[in-house]
Design an enzyme around this catalytic site. Structure first.
Site, mmCIF file in Angstrom:
data_model
loop_
_atom_site.group_PDB
_atom_site.id
_atom_site.type_symbol
_atom_site.label_atom_id
_atom_site.label_comp_id
_atom_site.label_asym_id
_atom_site.label_seq_id
_atom_site.Cartn_x
_atom_site.Cartn_y
_atom_site.Cartn_z
ATOM 1 N N ASP A 45 33.647 39.057 42.089
ATOM 2 C CA ASP A 45 33.106 40.089 43.120
ATOM 3 C C ASP A 45 34.093 40.212 44.198
ATOM 4 O OD1 ASP A 45 30.171 40.772 44.058
ATOM 5 O OD2 ASP A 45 30.991 39.484 45.758
ATOM 6 N N THR A 46 34.004 41.158 44.847
ATOM 7 C CA THR A 46 34.975 41.741 45.831
ATOM 8 C C THR A 46 33.851 41.622 47.094
ATOM 9 O OG1 THR A 46 36.211 42.862 44.450
ATOM 10 C CG2 THR A 46 36.553 43.436 46.776
#
Length: 190
Positions: free
Chosen positions: A69-70
């Site tokens: 996840d960014t």
């Protein structure tokens, strides 16, 4: 034979990045998780929680499940994944002329159920953007669906003054950290 590798992601960029280091997942499954931040949740713990939740949402016994996840953060504020051109414009106005952080967490669930994660933290500094630059970038559409409203590996690159950290992490999957996790669980990287 290495165990099957499952990528818990719908991101074509993550597939492209894995291919860059010679890996092709055996399966790609889009996780169904609630991506809303909890009240008062800070960017770093949020990124790690999201990567963990995405990996845990894919039940694949006997496989290595990889998720990421960014998060783009300005101070303590988590910028959204831009769903509209207005979101893109709003995000670009926030990062214009400022340094901000890009945090990408990677989580891996091993065949024995053991969970591991790594976090990559990078900084990106945009030039001060004109309204014309913001409009032109929003209109191209590549910021839609992206954390912070931009894709560092696209047209916005001409507006970035500086970056430090992991380029692949800014794109969406820090390859060094990903390779470390996989190797720690006996997965051979070409």
């Amino acid at each position: 034979m290495p165990p099957p590798l499952v990528l818990a992601s719908s991101s074509p960029r993550r597939l492209m990045l894995l291919a860059q280091i010679g890996l092709t997942p055996d399966r790609v499954i889009t996780p169904d998780v609630n991506e809303a931040a909890r009240p008062g949740e800070l960017p770093r713990p949020y990124a790690v929680r999201m990567a963990r939740d995405k990996a845990a949402a894919i039940p694949c016994p006997g496989s290595l499940v990889l998720a990421a996840d960014t998060v783009v953060a300005v101070g303590r504020r988590i910028l959204p994944k831009a769903e509209t051109m207005d979101d893109v414009r709003s995000c670009l106005r926030l990062v214009s002329g400022r340094r901000h952080r890009v945090l990408t967490a990677v989580a891996l669930i091993a065949t024995n159920g053991k969970r591991s994660e790594r976090l990559s933290e990078s900084t990106v500094t945009f030039n001060r953007l004109t309204e014309e630059q913001i409009e032109r970038y929003a209109a191209c559409g590549e910021g839609l669906g992206k954390a912070g409203g931009y894709a560092i590996n696209g047209q916005v690159a001409s507006l970035v003054r500086a970056m430090t950290g992991s380029f692949s992490g800014i794109v969406g999957l820090p390859l060094f950290e990903t390779a470390q996790l996989l190797r720690a669980h006996g997965y051979r990287i070409p």
